[in-house]
Design a protein around this motif. Sequence first.
Motif, PDB file in Angstrom:
ATOM      1  N   TRP A  71     -14.992 -62.692  14.149  1.00 13.55           N
ATOM      2  CA  TRP A  71     -14.560 -61.250  13.525  1.00 13.55           C
ATOM      3  C   TRP A  71     -15.283 -60.568  12.161  1.00 13.55           C
ATOM      4  CZ3 TRP A  71     -14.492 -62.730   8.310  1.00 13.55           C
ATOM      5  CH2 TRP A  71     -13.622 -62.136   7.665  1.00 13.55           C
ATOM      6  N   ILE A  72     -16.713 -61.266  12.082  1.00 14.02           N
ATOM      7  CA  ILE A  72     -18.415 -60.320  11.464  1.00 14.02           C
ATOM      8  C   ILE A  72     -18.152 -58.866  11.587  1.00 14.02           C
ATOM      9  CG2 ILE A  72     -19.932 -60.013  10.195  1.00 14.02           C
ATOM     10  CD1 ILE A  72     -19.538 -63.509   9.323  1.00 14.02           C
ATOM     11  N   GLU A  73     -18.517 -58.733  13.417  1.00 14.88           N
ATOM     12  CA  GLU A  73     -19.031 -58.365  14.283  1.00 14.88           C
ATOM     13  C   GLU A  73     -18.608 -57.482  14.245  1.00 14.88           C
ATOM     14  OE1 GLU A  73     -20.148 -57.557  18.832  1.00 14.88           O
ATOM     15  OE2 GLU A  73     -19.449 -59.038  18.120  1.00 14.88           O
ATOM     16  N   SER A  74     -16.250 -57.370  14.256  1.00 18.13           N
ATOM     17  CA  SER A  74     -15.467 -56.949  13.929  1.00 18.13           C
ATOM     18  C   SER A  74     -15.567 -55.812  12.888  1.00 18.13           C
ATOM     19  CB  SER A  74     -13.543 -56.808  14.795  1.00 18.13           C
ATOM     20  OG  SER A  74     -13.764 -57.820  13.032  1.00 18.13           O
ATOM     21  N   VAL A 215     -11.852 -53.530  20.210  1.00 12.71           N
ATOM     22  CA  VAL A 215     -11.986 -55.121  19.014  1.00 12.71           C
ATOM     23  C   VAL A 215     -10.518 -55.718  19.966  1.00 12.71           C
ATOM     24  CG1 VAL A 215     -11.486 -55.533  17.083  1.00 12.71           C
ATOM     25  CG2 VAL A 215     -12.994 -54.042  17.598  1.00 12.71           C
ATOM     26  N   VAL A 216      -9.694 -55.328  20.133  1.00 18.39           N
ATOM     27  CA  VAL A 216      -8.132 -55.690  20.752  1.00 18.39           C
ATOM     28  C   VAL A 216      -8.867 -56.303  21.765  1.00 18.39           C
ATOM     29  CG1 VAL A 216      -5.626 -55.664  21.556  1.00 18.39           C
ATOM     30  CG2 VAL A 216      -6.631 -54.949  19.292  1.00 18.39           C
ATOM     31  N   VAL A 217      -9.543 -55.953  22.779  1.00 19.30           N
ATOM     32  CA  VAL A 217      -9.231 -57.120  24.135  1.00 19.30           C
ATOM     33  C   VAL A 217     -10.281 -57.762  23.936  1.00 19.30           C
ATOM     34  CG1 VAL A 217     -10.139 -56.524  26.421  1.00 19.30           C
ATOM     35  CG2 VAL A 217      -8.359 -54.497  25.633  1.00 19.30           C
ATOM     36  N   LEU A 218     -11.372 -57.538  22.950  1.00 14.40           N
ATOM     37  CA  LEU A 218     -12.604 -58.581  22.929  1.00 14.40           C
ATOM     38  C   LEU A 218     -11.811 -59.536  22.398  1.00 14.40           C
ATOM     39  CD1 LEU A 218     -15.121 -59.027  24.257  1.00 14.40           C
ATOM     40  CD2 LEU A 218     -15.611 -57.957  21.437  1.00 14.40           C
ATOM     41  N   HIS A 219     -11.871 -59.827  21.211  1.00 15.07           N
ATOM     42  CA  HIS A 219     -10.943 -60.603  20.428  1.00 15.07           C
ATOM     43  C   HIS A 219      -9.712 -61.218  20.988  1.00 15.07           C
ATOM     44  CE1 HIS A 219     -14.157 -59.946  17.730  1.00 15.07           C
ATOM     45  NE2 HIS A 219     -14.066 -58.781  17.834  1.00 15.07           N
ATOM     46  N   LEU A 220      -8.413 -60.499  20.604  1.00 14.68           N
ATOM     47  CA  LEU A 220      -7.253 -61.210  21.947  1.00 14.68           C
ATOM     48  C   LEU A 220      -8.527 -62.312  23.028  1.00 14.68           C
ATOM     49  CD1 LEU A 220      -4.289 -58.528  22.909  1.00 14.68           C
ATOM     50  CD2 LEU A 220      -4.114 -60.805  20.977  1.00 14.68           C
ATOM     51  N   THR A 221      -8.726 -61.867  23.999  1.00 15.45           N
ATOM     52  CA  THR A 221      -9.953 -62.813  25.096  1.00 15.45           C
ATOM     53  C   THR A 221     -10.716 -64.341  23.574  1.00 15.45           C
ATOM     54  OG1 THR A 221     -10.175 -60.478  26.127  1.00 15.45           O
ATOM     55  CG2 THR A 221     -12.021 -62.877  26.343  1.00 15.45           C
ATOM     56  N   VAL A 244     -19.821 -66.986  27.155  1.00 15.20           N
ATOM     57  CA  VAL A 244     -20.571 -65.960  28.474  1.00 15.20           C
ATOM     58  C   VAL A 244     -19.772 -65.131  28.278  1.00 15.20           C
ATOM     59  CG1 VAL A 244     -21.291 -66.041  30.533  1.00 15.20           C
ATOM     60  CG2 VAL A 244     -22.441 -67.728  29.435  1.00 15.20           C
ATOM     61  N   LEU A 245     -18.344 -65.373  28.196  1.00 12.41           N
ATOM     62  CA  LEU A 245     -16.942 -64.149  28.804  1.00 12.41           C
ATOM     63  C   LEU A 245     -17.169 -63.559  27.700  1.00 12.41           C
ATOM     64  CD1 LEU A 245     -14.534 -63.749  30.353  1.00 12.41           C
ATOM     65  CD2 LEU A 245     -13.638 -65.636  28.357  1.00 12.41           C
ATOM     66  N   LYS A 246     -17.867 -63.457  25.985  1.00 18.89           N
ATOM     67  CA  LYS A 246     -17.637 -62.378  25.471  1.00 18.89           C
ATOM     68  C   LYS A 246     -18.321 -61.215  25.486  1.00 18.89           C
ATOM     69  CE  LYS A 246     -19.330 -61.365  21.622  1.00 18.89           C
ATOM     70  NZ  LYS A 246     -20.229 -60.303  20.864  1.00 18.89           N
ATOM     71  N   THR A 247     -19.946 -62.227  25.875  1.00 24.20           N
ATOM     72  CA  THR A 247     -20.683 -61.351  26.519  1.00 24.20           C
ATOM     73  C   THR A 247     -20.763 -60.475  27.610  1.00 24.20           C
ATOM     74  OG1 THR A 247     -22.749 -63.184  25.339  1.00 24.20           O
ATOM     75  CG2 THR A 247     -23.509 -60.977  26.901  1.00 24.20           C
ATOM     76  N   ALA A 248     -20.134 -61.346  28.513  1.00 26.23           N
ATOM     77  CA  ALA A 248     -19.781 -60.167  29.707  1.00 26.23           C
ATOM     78  C   ALA A 248     -19.360 -58.336  29.521  1.00 26.23           C
ATOM     79  CB  ALA A 248     -19.144 -61.119  30.883  1.00 26.23           C
ATOM     80  N   LEU A 249     -17.499 -59.419  28.781  1.00 21.32           N
ATOM     81  CA  LEU A 249     -17.153 -58.573  28.256  1.00 21.32           C
ATOM     82  C   LEU A 249     -17.364 -56.680  27.002  1.00 21.32           C
ATOM     83  CD1 LEU A 249     -13.301 -60.191  27.178  1.00 21.32           C
ATOM     84  CD2 LEU A 249     -13.477 -57.977  29.161  1.00 21.32           C
ATOM     85  N   ASP A 250     -17.946 -57.425  26.568  1.00 26.52           N
ATOM     86  CA  ASP A 250     -18.953 -57.208  25.417  1.00 26.52           C
ATOM     87  C   ASP A 250     -20.324 -55.781  26.672  1.00 26.52           C
ATOM     88  OD1 ASP A 250     -19.850 -55.378  22.670  1.00 26.52           O
ATOM     89  OD2 ASP A 250     -20.284 -57.489  21.906  1.00 26.52           O
ATOM     90  N   LEU A 251     -20.508 -56.463  27.228  1.00 20.57           N
ATOM     91  CA  LEU A 251     -21.657 -55.685  27.503  1.00 20.57           C
ATOM     92  C   LEU A 251     -20.604 -54.303  29.181  1.00 20.57           C
ATOM     93  CD1 LEU A 251     -24.184 -54.913  29.483  1.00 20.57           C
ATOM     94  CD2 LEU A 251     -24.448 -56.632  30.313  1.00 20.57           C
ATOM     95  N   LEU A 252     -19.233 -55.079  29.844  1.00 20.84           N
ATOM     96  CA  LEU A 252     -18.223 -54.125  30.433  1.00 20.84           C
ATOM     97  C   LEU A 252     -17.850 -53.169  29.297  1.00 20.84           C
ATOM     98  CD1 LEU A 252     -16.953 -53.628  32.968  1.00 20.84           C
ATOM     99  CD2 LEU A 252     -15.528 -55.152  32.518  1.00 20.84           C
ATOM    100  N   LEU A 253     -17.380 -53.684  28.219  1.00 18.79           N
ATOM    101  CA  LEU A 253     -16.819 -52.333  27.609  1.00 18.79           C
ATOM    102  C   LEU A 253     -17.946 -51.216  26.973  1.00 18.79           C
ATOM    103  CD1 LEU A 253     -14.619 -54.715  25.768  1.00 18.79           C
ATOM    104  CD2 LEU A 253     -13.968 -52.620  27.657  1.00 18.79           C
ATOM    105  N   HIS A 254     -18.886 -51.980  26.881  1.00 21.62           N
ATOM    106  CA  HIS A 254     -20.104 -51.089  26.237  1.00 21.62           C
ATOM    107  C   HIS A 254     -20.514 -49.682  27.082  1.00 21.62           C
ATOM    108  CE1 HIS A 254     -24.090 -49.527  23.824  1.00 21.62           C
ATOM    109  NE2 HIS A 254     -24.581 -49.438  25.256  1.00 21.62           N
ATOM    110  N   LEU A 255     -20.510 -50.062  28.853  1.00 20.21           N
ATOM    111  CA  LEU A 255     -21.023 -49.970  29.311  1.00 20.21           C
ATOM    112  C   LEU A 255     -20.170 -48.932  29.799  1.00 20.21           C
ATOM    113  CD1 LEU A 255     -22.502 -52.051  31.688  1.00 20.21           C
ATOM    114  CD2 LEU A 255     -24.022 -50.497  30.850  1.00 20.21           C
ATOM    115  N   ARG A 256     -18.513 -49.154  30.102  1.00 18.34           N
ATOM    116  CA  ARG A 256     -17.501 -48.426  29.972  1.00 18.34           C
ATOM    117  C   ARG A 256     -17.405 -46.673  29.010  1.00 18.34           C
ATOM    118  NH1 ARG A 256     -11.105 -50.104  30.214  1.00 18.34           N
ATOM    119  NH2 ARG A 256      -9.921 -48.231  30.710  1.00 18.34           N
ATOM    120  N   SER A 257     -17.614 -47.110  27.501  1.00 15.60           N
ATOM    121  CA  SER A 257     -18.000 -46.043  26.887  1.00 15.60           C
ATOM    122  C   SER A 257     -18.450 -45.103  26.573  1.00 15.60           C
ATOM    123  CB  SER A 257     -17.623 -46.838  25.427  1.00 15.60           C
ATOM    124  OG  SER A 257     -18.713 -47.420  24.929  1.00 15.60           O
ATOM    125  N   HIS A 258     -19.738 -46.124  27.218  1.00 12.13           N
ATOM    126  CA  HIS A 258     -21.251 -45.078  27.088  1.00 12.13           C
ATOM    127  C   HIS A 258     -20.679 -43.815  29.129  1.00 12.13           C
ATOM    128  CE1 HIS A 258     -22.765 -45.322  23.887  1.00 12.13           C
ATOM    129  NE2 HIS A 258     -22.769 -46.809  23.792  1.00 12.13           N
TER     130      HIS A 258
END
Length: 272
Positions: A71-74, A215-221, A244-258
Amino acid sequence: MIGSCARRIGGIVPCAGTATLRPVLSLLRRLDALSRSSGIAVLTLVVANAVPLFGVLFLGWDILTLLVLYWIESGVIGLFNILKMARAEGPGDSTRGGGITFRGSLGADTSAGKGCAIPFFAFHYGLFWVVHGVFVFLLPLFAGLFSLFSLDGPLGGDVAGGRISATAISVEGMLLAALALTVSHAISFYLNFLGRREYRHVSVMSQMARPYGRVVVLHLTIILGGILVAALGQPIVLLVLLTVLKTALDLLLHLRSHRAAPAALPPSSAQP
Protein backbone atom coordinates in the motif's frame (compact mmCIF):
# COMPACT_ATOMS: atom_id res chain seq x y z
CA MET A 1 40.71 4.55 -22.04
CA ILE A 2 38.30 7.44 -22.56
CA GLY A 3 36.86 5.78 -25.63
CA SER A 4 36.31 2.54 -23.76
CA CYS A 5 34.20 4.40 -21.22
CA ALA A 6 31.94 6.00 -23.78
CA ARG A 7 29.48 3.21 -24.40
CA ARG A 8 26.35 3.45 -22.30
CA ILE A 9 24.65 0.32 -21.05
CA GLY A 10 21.44 0.65 -19.07
CA GLY A 11 22.23 4.28 -18.26
CA ILE A 12 25.64 3.47 -16.73
CA VAL A 13 29.01 4.10 -18.38
CA PRO A 14 31.34 1.10 -17.80
CA CYS A 15 35.09 1.47 -18.24
CA ALA A 16 37.77 -0.85 -19.59
CA GLY A 17 39.37 -3.39 -17.28
CA THR A 18 36.09 -4.67 -15.89
CA ALA A 19 36.37 -8.25 -17.14
CA THR A 20 34.64 -9.59 -14.04
CA LEU A 21 31.58 -7.47 -14.85
CA ARG A 22 31.21 -8.66 -18.42
CA PRO A 23 28.46 -11.24 -17.65
CA VAL A 24 26.49 -8.56 -15.80
CA LEU A 25 26.97 -6.04 -18.60
CA SER A 26 25.91 -8.64 -21.16
CA LEU A 27 22.74 -9.27 -19.16
CA LEU A 28 22.04 -5.53 -19.01
CA ARG A 29 22.43 -5.25 -22.79
CA ARG A 30 19.93 -8.06 -23.31
CA LEU A 31 17.46 -6.51 -20.88
CA ASP A 32 17.80 -3.18 -22.67
CA ALA A 33 17.13 -4.78 -26.05
CA LEU A 34 14.19 -6.88 -24.89
CA SER A 35 12.30 -4.37 -22.77
CA ARG A 36 13.27 -0.84 -23.89
CA SER A 37 13.75 -0.29 -20.18
CA SER A 38 17.09 0.32 -18.54
CA GLY A 39 18.55 -3.05 -17.55
CA ILE A 40 19.65 -1.52 -14.27
CA ALA A 41 16.08 -0.39 -13.57
CA VAL A 42 14.84 -3.94 -14.21
CA LEU A 43 17.44 -5.50 -11.91
CA THR A 44 16.75 -2.91 -9.22
CA LEU A 45 13.04 -3.70 -9.39
CA VAL A 46 13.73 -7.40 -8.82
CA VAL A 47 16.21 -6.76 -5.99
CA ALA A 48 13.86 -4.32 -4.24
CA ASN A 49 11.01 -6.83 -4.44
CA ALA A 50 13.31 -9.46 -2.94
CA VAL A 51 13.42 -7.52 0.35
CA PRO A 52 9.84 -8.52 1.33
CA LEU A 53 10.69 -12.10 0.37
CA PHE A 54 13.65 -11.96 2.77
CA GLY A 55 11.34 -10.59 5.45
CA VAL A 56 8.92 -13.47 5.03
CA LEU A 57 11.63 -16.14 5.02
CA PHE A 58 13.90 -14.85 7.78
CA LEU A 59 12.08 -12.16 9.80
CA GLY A 60 8.68 -13.76 10.17
CA TRP A 61 6.74 -11.07 8.34
CA ASP A 62 3.00 -11.69 8.23
CA ILE A 63 0.40 -10.89 5.61
CA LEU A 64 -0.55 -7.56 7.18
CA THR A 65 3.05 -6.33 6.96
CA LEU A 66 3.10 -7.20 3.25
CA LEU A 67 -0.26 -5.55 2.56
CA VAL A 68 0.79 -2.32 4.30
CA LEU A 69 4.14 -2.33 2.51
CA TYR A 70 2.55 -2.67 -0.92
CA TRP A 71 0.00 0.00 0.00
CA ILE A 72 2.87 2.39 0.80
CA GLU A 73 4.43 1.52 -2.55
CA SER A 74 1.23 2.49 -4.38
CA GLY A 75 1.54 5.93 -2.75
CA VAL A 76 5.13 6.18 -3.97
CA ILE A 77 3.94 5.35 -7.50
CA GLY A 78 1.49 8.25 -7.30
CA LEU A 79 4.19 10.69 -6.15
CA PHE A 80 6.48 9.76 -9.02
CA ASN A 81 3.58 10.06 -11.44
CA ILE A 82 3.15 13.68 -10.37
CA LEU A 83 6.81 14.27 -11.30
CA LYS A 84 6.20 12.57 -14.65
CA MET A 85 3.12 14.68 -15.34
CA ALA A 86 5.11 17.82 -14.58
CA ARG A 87 7.79 16.77 -17.10
CA ALA A 88 5.53 15.35 -19.84
CA GLU A 89 5.93 17.12 -23.19
CA GLY A 90 4.08 14.86 -25.63
CA PRO A 91 1.19 16.06 -27.81
CA GLY A 92 -2.23 16.05 -26.21
CA ASP A 93 -4.71 13.30 -26.95
CA SER A 94 -8.38 13.70 -26.07
CA THR A 95 -8.81 9.92 -25.99
CA ARG A 96 -6.42 9.57 -23.04
CA GLY A 97 -6.84 10.53 -19.40
CA GLY A 98 -10.12 8.65 -19.02
CA GLY A 99 -11.89 11.13 -21.29
CA ILE A 100 -11.01 14.02 -18.95
CA THR A 101 -9.40 17.09 -20.47
CA PHE A 102 -8.39 20.46 -19.06
CA ARG A 103 -8.03 23.80 -20.76
CA GLY A 104 -4.56 23.92 -22.30
CA SER A 105 -3.90 20.18 -21.97
CA LEU A 106 -4.22 19.48 -25.71
CA GLY A 107 -2.23 22.40 -27.09
CA ALA A 108 1.45 22.92 -27.77
CA ASP A 109 1.89 24.76 -24.47
CA THR A 110 0.55 22.42 -21.82
CA SER A 111 1.57 24.45 -18.74
CA ALA A 112 -2.03 25.58 -18.17
CA GLY A 113 -3.30 22.02 -18.51
CA LYS A 114 -0.69 20.77 -16.06
CA GLY A 115 -1.80 23.40 -13.55
CA CYS A 116 -5.24 21.74 -13.53
CA ALA A 117 -4.36 18.11 -14.22
CA ILE A 118 -1.71 17.70 -11.52
CA PRO A 119 -3.88 18.95 -8.60
CA PHE A 120 -6.79 16.88 -9.93
CA PHE A 121 -4.61 13.75 -10.06
CA ALA A 122 -3.17 14.43 -6.59
CA PHE A 123 -6.68 14.67 -5.13
CA HIS A 124 -8.21 11.78 -7.08
CA TYR A 125 -5.30 9.35 -6.70
CA GLY A 126 -4.80 10.45 -3.09
CA LEU A 127 -8.43 9.63 -2.32
CA PHE A 128 -8.04 6.29 -4.09
CA TRP A 129 -4.90 5.58 -2.03
CA VAL A 130 -6.56 6.49 1.29
CA VAL A 131 -9.55 4.23 0.60
CA HIS A 132 -7.15 1.47 -0.39
CA GLY A 133 -5.32 1.95 2.92
CA VAL A 134 -8.51 1.88 4.97
CA PHE A 135 -9.45 -1.39 3.30
CA VAL A 136 -5.99 -2.87 3.95
CA PHE A 137 -6.04 -1.97 7.65
CA LEU A 138 -9.67 -2.85 8.38
CA LEU A 139 -9.85 -6.13 6.48
CA PRO A 140 -7.61 -8.14 8.84
CA LEU A 141 -9.15 -6.49 11.90
CA PHE A 142 -12.68 -7.45 10.86
CA ALA A 143 -11.46 -10.94 10.12
CA GLY A 144 -9.91 -11.17 13.59
CA LEU A 145 -6.56 -12.19 12.18
CA PHE A 146 -4.37 -9.68 14.02
CA SER A 147 -4.63 -8.32 17.51
CA LEU A 148 -1.60 -6.09 17.99
CA PHE A 149 -0.42 -2.91 16.27
CA SER A 150 2.76 -1.53 17.80
CA LEU A 151 5.25 0.97 16.40
CA ASP A 152 8.01 -0.50 18.54
CA GLY A 153 7.11 -4.11 17.90
CA PRO A 154 9.60 -6.84 17.00
CA LEU A 155 11.13 -7.10 13.57
CA GLY A 156 9.25 -10.28 12.92
CA GLY A 157 7.04 -13.00 14.31
CA ASP A 158 7.64 -16.58 15.25
CA VAL A 159 7.92 -19.14 12.50
CA ALA A 160 6.87 -22.58 13.63
CA GLY A 161 5.59 -25.55 11.74
CA GLY A 162 5.78 -23.72 8.46
CA ARG A 163 3.30 -21.08 9.63
CA ILE A 164 3.70 -17.48 10.78
CA SER A 165 1.88 -16.46 13.94
CA ALA A 166 -0.03 -13.17 14.17
CA THR A 167 2.34 -10.43 15.39
CA ALA A 168 2.80 -6.69 15.38
CA ILE A 169 3.54 -4.99 12.09
CA SER A 170 7.28 -4.95 11.52
CA VAL A 171 7.60 -1.20 11.13
CA GLU A 172 11.40 -0.98 11.03
CA GLY A 173 11.81 -3.72 8.46
CA MET A 174 8.79 -2.55 6.47
CA LEU A 175 10.17 0.98 6.19
CA LEU A 176 13.48 -0.44 4.97
CA ALA A 177 11.65 -2.44 2.32
CA ALA A 178 9.58 0.63 1.38
CA LEU A 179 12.82 2.59 0.97
CA ALA A 180 14.18 -0.11 -1.36
CA LEU A 181 11.00 -0.01 -3.48
CA THR A 182 11.15 3.80 -3.55
CA VAL A 183 14.76 3.68 -4.78
CA SER A 184 13.68 1.24 -7.49
CA HIS A 185 10.98 3.64 -8.75
CA ALA A 186 13.41 6.58 -8.53
CA ILE A 187 15.99 4.73 -10.65
CA SER A 188 13.36 3.85 -13.26
CA PHE A 189 12.18 7.47 -13.32
CA TYR A 190 15.72 8.76 -13.79
CA LEU A 191 17.02 6.19 -16.29
CA ASN A 192 13.84 5.57 -18.29
CA PHE A 193 11.53 8.56 -18.11
CA LEU A 194 14.29 11.18 -18.06
CA GLY A 195 17.35 9.36 -19.39
CA ARG A 196 15.55 7.76 -22.32
CA ARG A 197 13.41 10.86 -22.85
CA GLU A 198 10.10 9.05 -22.53
CA TYR A 199 8.60 12.37 -21.40
CA ARG A 200 8.77 13.61 -25.00
CA HIS A 201 6.25 11.03 -26.17
CA VAL A 202 3.62 11.16 -23.43
CA SER A 203 1.08 13.90 -22.79
CA VAL A 204 0.13 15.08 -19.33
CA MET A 205 -3.36 13.55 -19.70
CA SER A 206 -2.03 10.21 -20.88
CA GLN A 207 0.48 10.13 -18.03
CA MET A 208 -2.24 10.99 -15.54
CA ALA A 209 -4.12 7.80 -16.41
CA ARG A 210 -1.12 5.45 -16.49
CA PRO A 211 -0.74 4.42 -12.81
CA TYR A 212 -4.34 3.31 -12.29
CA GLY A 213 -4.28 0.17 -14.43
CA ARG A 214 -1.03 -1.05 -12.93
CA VAL A 215 -2.00 -0.32 -9.34
CA VAL A 216 -5.50 -1.80 -9.65
CA VAL A 217 -4.32 -5.05 -11.26
CA LEU A 218 -1.37 -5.43 -8.90
CA HIS A 219 -3.16 -4.68 -5.67
CA LEU A 220 -6.37 -6.56 -6.42
CA THR A 221 -4.15 -9.60 -6.92
CA ILE A 222 -2.27 -8.89 -3.69
CA ILE A 223 -5.39 -8.28 -1.60
CA LEU A 224 -7.28 -11.29 -2.92
CA GLY A 225 -4.17 -13.41 -2.48
CA GLY A 226 -3.74 -12.01 1.02
CA ILE A 227 -7.29 -12.98 1.96
CA LEU A 228 -6.63 -16.51 0.78
CA VAL A 229 -3.32 -16.71 2.65
CA ALA A 230 -4.87 -15.40 5.87
CA ALA A 231 -7.87 -17.74 5.58
CA LEU A 232 -5.48 -20.71 5.35
CA GLY A 233 -3.58 -19.71 8.47
CA GLN A 234 -0.67 -17.89 6.79
CA PRO A 235 1.47 -20.88 5.81
CA ILE A 236 4.89 -19.53 4.94
CA VAL A 237 4.90 -21.21 1.53
CA LEU A 238 1.83 -19.19 0.47
CA LEU A 239 3.38 -15.96 1.75
CA VAL A 240 6.46 -16.73 -0.34
CA LEU A 241 4.29 -17.47 -3.38
CA LEU A 242 2.41 -14.18 -2.87
CA THR A 243 5.63 -12.13 -2.82
CA VAL A 244 6.94 -13.99 -5.88
CA LEU A 245 3.64 -13.42 -7.70
CA LYS A 246 3.76 -9.72 -6.87
CA THR A 247 7.33 -9.48 -8.15
CA ALA A 248 6.46 -11.28 -11.38
CA LEU A 249 3.40 -9.08 -11.98
CA ASP A 250 5.36 -5.94 -11.17
CA LEU A 251 8.11 -6.93 -13.60
CA LEU A 252 5.63 -7.88 -16.34
CA LEU A 253 3.72 -4.59 -16.04
CA HIS A 254 6.98 -2.63 -15.94
CA LEU A 255 8.28 -4.26 -19.13
CA ARG A 256 4.91 -3.88 -20.83
CA SER A 257 4.71 -0.15 -20.07
CA HIS A 258 8.19 0.50 -21.46
CA ARG A 259 7.70 -1.68 -24.53
CA ALA A 260 4.76 0.58 -25.36
CA ALA A 261 7.05 3.63 -25.24
CA PRO A 262 8.95 4.74 -28.36
CA ALA A 263 12.61 3.77 -28.60
CA ALA A 264 15.02 6.05 -26.77
CA LEU A 265 16.36 8.96 -28.77
CA PRO A 266 20.12 9.02 -29.36
CA PRO A 267 21.98 11.79 -27.51
CA SER A 268 22.76 13.53 -30.81
CA SER A 269 19.04 14.10 -31.43
CA ALA A 270 18.45 15.72 -28.08
CA GLN A 271 17.16 19.25 -28.11
CA PRO A 272 18.10 21.79 -25.47
